[in-house]
Write a protein that holds these residues in place. Sequence first.
Motif, PDB file in Angstrom:
ATOM      1  N   GLY A 205       0.805  -1.213   0.000  1.00 49.66           N
ATOM      2  CA  GLY A 205       0.000   0.000   0.000  1.00 49.66           C
ATOM      3  C   GLY A 205       0.837   1.262   0.000  1.00 49.66           C
ATOM      4  N   ARG A 206       2.149   1.110   0.227  1.00 49.69           N
ATOM      5  CA  ARG A 206       3.006   2.304   0.283  1.00 49.69           C
ATOM      6  C   ARG A 206       3.874   2.380  -0.961  1.00 49.69           C
ATOM      7  NH1 ARG A 206       5.392   1.883   5.948  1.00 49.69           N
ATOM      8  NH2 ARG A 206       7.360   2.809   5.296  1.00 49.69           N
ATOM      9  N   LEU A 207       3.276   2.110  -2.125  1.00 49.23           N
ATOM     10  CA  LEU A 207       4.052   2.131  -3.369  1.00 49.23           C
ATOM     11  C   LEU A 207       4.010   3.541  -3.964  1.00 49.23           C
ATOM     12  CD1 LEU A 207       5.689   0.383  -5.325  1.00 49.23           C
ATOM     13  CD2 LEU A 207       3.567  -0.249  -6.457  1.00 49.23           C
ATOM     14  N   GLY A 208       2.871   3.944  -4.465  1.00 49.50           N
ATOM     15  CA  GLY A 208       2.751   5.309  -4.964  1.00 49.50           C
ATOM     16  C   GLY A 208       2.632   6.289  -3.798  1.00 49.50           C
ATOM     17  N   PHE A 451       9.167   8.926  -7.571  1.00 45.79           N
ATOM     18  CA  PHE A 451       9.515   8.327  -8.867  1.00 45.79           C
ATOM     19  C   PHE A 451       8.440   7.325  -9.311  1.00 45.79           C
ATOM     20  CE2 PHE A 451      14.187   9.207  -7.791  1.00 45.79           C
ATOM     21  CZ  PHE A 451      14.234  10.324  -8.614  1.00 45.79           C
ATOM     22  N   VAL A 452       7.848   6.612  -8.336  1.00 41.13           N
ATOM     23  CA  VAL A 452       6.746   5.703  -8.684  1.00 41.13           C
ATOM     24  C   VAL A 452       5.635   6.514  -9.341  1.00 41.13           C
ATOM     25  CG1 VAL A 452       4.940   4.182  -7.776  1.00 41.13           C
ATOM     26  CG2 VAL A 452       7.290   3.988  -6.895  1.00 41.13           C
ATOM     27  N   ASN A 453       5.271   7.644  -8.725  1.00 38.24           N
ATOM     28  CA  ASN A 453       4.213   8.485  -9.320  1.00 38.24           C
ATOM     29  C   ASN A 453       4.623   9.022 -10.687  1.00 38.24           C
ATOM     30  OD1 ASN A 453       2.968   8.074  -6.879  1.00 38.24           O
ATOM     31  ND2 ASN A 453       2.467  10.224  -6.536  1.00 38.24           N
ATOM     32  N   ASP A 454       5.853   9.524 -10.770  1.00 39.53           N
ATOM     33  CA  ASP A 454       6.300  10.161 -12.005  1.00 39.53           C
ATOM     34  C   ASP A 454       6.266   9.208 -13.201  1.00 39.53           C
ATOM     35  OD1 ASP A 454       6.804  12.430 -10.562  1.00 39.53           O
ATOM     36  OD2 ASP A 454       8.986  12.195 -10.518  1.00 39.53           O
ATOM     37  N   TYR A 455       6.666   7.951 -12.946  1.00 37.67           N
ATOM     38  CA  TYR A 455       6.932   7.062 -14.088  1.00 37.67           C
ATOM     39  C   TYR A 455       6.008   5.846 -14.204  1.00 37.67           C
ATOM     40  CZ  TYR A 455      11.236   9.785 -14.272  1.00 37.67           C
ATOM     41  OH  TYR A 455      12.140  10.804 -14.364  1.00 37.67           O
ATOM     42  N   MET A 456       5.272   5.540 -13.123  1.00 36.94           N
ATOM     43  CA  MET A 456       4.531   4.272 -13.145  1.00 36.94           C
ATOM     44  C   MET A 456       3.022   4.453 -13.251  1.00 36.94           C
ATOM     45  SD  MET A 456       7.087   2.324 -12.773  1.00 36.94           S
ATOM     46  CE  MET A 456       6.395   0.755 -12.317  1.00 36.94           C
ATOM     47  N   GLN A 457       2.530   5.661 -12.934  1.00 37.27           N
ATOM     48  CA  GLN A 457       1.076   5.828 -12.919  1.00 37.27           C
ATOM     49  C   GLN A 457       0.524   5.695 -14.326  1.00 37.27           C
ATOM     50  OE1 GLN A 457      -0.487   8.546  -9.387  1.00 37.27           O
ATOM     51  NE2 GLN A 457       0.669   9.727 -10.847  1.00 37.27           N
ATOM     52  N   LEU A 467      12.456   4.809 -17.490  1.00 36.39           N
ATOM     53  CA  LEU A 467      13.037   5.812 -16.586  1.00 36.39           C
ATOM     54  C   LEU A 467      12.744   5.451 -15.126  1.00 36.39           C
ATOM     55  CD1 LEU A 467      12.212   9.105 -18.522  1.00 36.39           C
ATOM     56  CD2 LEU A 467      14.506   8.226 -18.004  1.00 36.39           C
ATOM     57  N   GLY A 468      11.554   4.911 -14.899  1.00 37.21           N
ATOM     58  CA  GLY A 468      11.209   4.461 -13.550  1.00 37.21           C
ATOM     59  C   GLY A 468      12.169   3.375 -13.090  1.00 37.21           C
ATOM     60  N   LEU A 469      12.366   2.392 -13.948  1.00 37.98           N
ATOM     61  CA  LEU A 469      13.255   1.280 -13.607  1.00 37.98           C
ATOM     62  C   LEU A 469      14.666   1.784 -13.313  1.00 37.98           C
ATOM     63  CD1 LEU A 469      13.521  -1.758 -13.327  1.00 37.98           C
ATOM     64  CD2 LEU A 469      13.841  -1.913 -15.807  1.00 37.98           C
ATOM     65  N   GLU A 470      15.121   2.703 -14.160  1.00 37.82           N
ATOM     66  CA  GLU A 470      16.452   3.289 -13.951  1.00 37.82           C
ATOM     67  C   GLU A 470      16.517   3.990 -12.581  1.00 37.82           C
ATOM     68  OE1 GLU A 470      17.707   5.698 -17.396  1.00 37.82           O
ATOM     69  OE2 GLU A 470      18.627   7.049 -15.934  1.00 37.82           O
ATOM     70  N   SER A 471      15.437   4.698 -12.229  1.00 33.92           N
ATOM     71  CA  SER A 471      15.394   5.405 -10.944  1.00 33.92           C
ATOM     72  C   SER A 471      15.429   4.414  -9.781  1.00 33.92           C
ATOM     73  CB  SER A 471      14.118   6.235 -10.819  1.00 33.92           C
ATOM     74  OG  SER A 471      13.956   7.060 -11.941  1.00 33.92           O
ATOM     75  N   PHE A 472      14.682   3.322  -9.918  1.00 31.64           N
ATOM     76  CA  PHE A 472      14.629   2.341  -8.814  1.00 31.64           C
ATOM     77  C   PHE A 472      15.975   1.641  -8.658  1.00 31.64           C
ATOM     78  CE2 PHE A 472      10.026   1.996 -10.399  1.00 31.64           C
ATOM     79  CZ  PHE A 472       9.684   3.172  -9.753  1.00 31.64           C
TER      80      PHE A 472
END
Lengths: 587, 75
Positions: A205-208, A451-457, A467-472
């Motif tokens: 539940g604490r992803l985004g 970064f989850v919000n920026d790239y995964m939503q 880009l999300g994967l790179e950030s993680f």
Amino acid sequence: MQIPPLSERRELFCDVLVIGGGTAGTMAALTAAQHDVDVLLLEKANVRHSGALAMGMDGVNNAVIPGKASPEAYVADITTANDGIVNQRTVYQTATRGFAMVQRLESYGVKFEKDEHDEYAVRRVHRSGSYVLPMPEGKDVKKVLYRQLRARKVRSKVTIENRVMPVRVLTVNGRAVGAVGFNSRTGEFVTISAGAVILAAGACGRLGLPSSGYLYGTYENPTNAGDGYAMAYHAGAELSGIECFQINPLIKDYNGPACAYVANPFGGYQVNADGNRFVDCDYWSGQMMAEVKAELDSARGPIYLKLSHLPDATISEIEGILHTTERPTRGTFHAGRGHDYRERDIEMHISEVGLCSGHSASGVWVDETAATTVPGLYAAGDMALVPHNYMIGAFVYGDIAGEHASEFAHGAVREPLPEDQIASAHELIYRPLSHADGPPQQQVEYKLRRFVNDYMQPPKTERYLSLGLESFERMRGDIAAMGARTPHELMRCAEVTFIRDCAEMAARASLARTESRWGLYHQRADLPLSDDARWFCHLNLKKGRSGEMEMLTRPVAPYIVPVPGFDRPDGVENEPATPGELAGAWA
Amino acid sequence: MAQATHRIDVPVSVDQSKCIDGCTLCVDVCPLDSLAIDPETNKAYMHVDECWYCGPCAARCPVDAVTVNIPYLLR
């Protein structure tokens, strides 16, 4: 605190280890206790107020009651809501065992709503069947369950350890043999040797990051940080449907459910700013969420839960439910802004993304016995992939896991625990103490989840997901440098590693499924169509031998019940289950 | 790492005049373990700004000393 030496540890032993004392875990412990095994129930919080129902629940969303609905129709409804990608055998368990579970809960003292003929007052929210059953005294559900756990017969079999948080499941030759963790109050290092392990650690539940920016203002209980997803993954278990995110409609800013399910039967409904209804069916699905998102993004936004047209007495009755059970501070929130349901409709929004099989279909791959792909490891509740399983499904699968894990534990050979895995977990837990001045968890977690919000939503695209994967991947360094001074801070730091693992899984799975499916849950702006020829299948992932994340697909098992109006694109014929073949089938 | 401390508005407040000396009911049940007993006063307080505004702390308090406000960012 100081880093304790690796050898300084509390060693616990049990037959069945249950990780998580929420809905599924409590039921797993209760059932295991009936199977003559010693049970250890670990809860990172306190079982009296833990898990998704920390305070209570106003009703069940998926009770199949004889005479009111049929298991076959329920399974077909859930199959349709998941674009056909379900293992129907798992859903069938929830359908056929749910009624016995309602009766079991009643025998414990949970009250379900009955009509004037003393029949269960189920309500229709799903596309075709009526499965929603209010619990008028749902605020007491945790109290009732705790009383069962502490009943004399259960007490002798179930040991409860509160404030102990495991970080890894231990395996020997690919079999689960225990877990390793620590006490978040004292910092004590803890190992557990077990005959079988049940993971019931809730959603991620604490992803985004919620749009409020408040780390813990999440839709799900924020203690559920994806612990179970990460532990299952590192134990070698397969996870599935991780690209099928959880996104829910909710009260804007408050971030709790707007509870159209509660309000609908009283005459409440969702409208756009023009006052018009805009969803085809109120049942939460990816398709419904796509309709909500489209409305929010259009000139017809924002959207509201409309109650203001209802009589005062009806509104008071709705308030009596919404402001006392699942999230009782809803009333505080509205009062703080001077809003009253009588004068003003409730502004709604959509939640941050998460992983959850209770609401959506992202979780640890399990079969109809709650077994994961790792022998001796079982999973139940929000983290176990039984689509849209909600509270009744969590209870049912807790019960199933308790039974099957007990059987497994009876025959399990007890191996010495793997010291190399214990040492790695020790490093994972206590590392932040060795550089206490490193970046604090709050800042690291905020950045990670932004970064989850920026790239995964959704809508997702290959470029953003990459880009999300790179950030993680980059965040691994930030996480390794994180500093902490107290056991409490160590708990939060360990949770950040779980969140990062879940974010990486979400990115890789979303990249791998090169199509759009499940409405908003996996909407790819760069691949807007479904590709049934290639992707009418489950996408699973696991930790490969080299430590890299591996993707694999599994075919959708033959349906055991027909799905009216749905043609399987792969043409696989249905294979009705033979009578008595499925453990939970109705007599 | 250079560091600064800053003030923060926390959501749970405990009326110190009502809070019972030595009682830990609210501390025991908080899912996020955000309440603690101040060793100097022996009374409960919110020691970290980690709150789901869920309410067991207030519901369990025998003397109504605990108030759960909505976290400032959501209020």
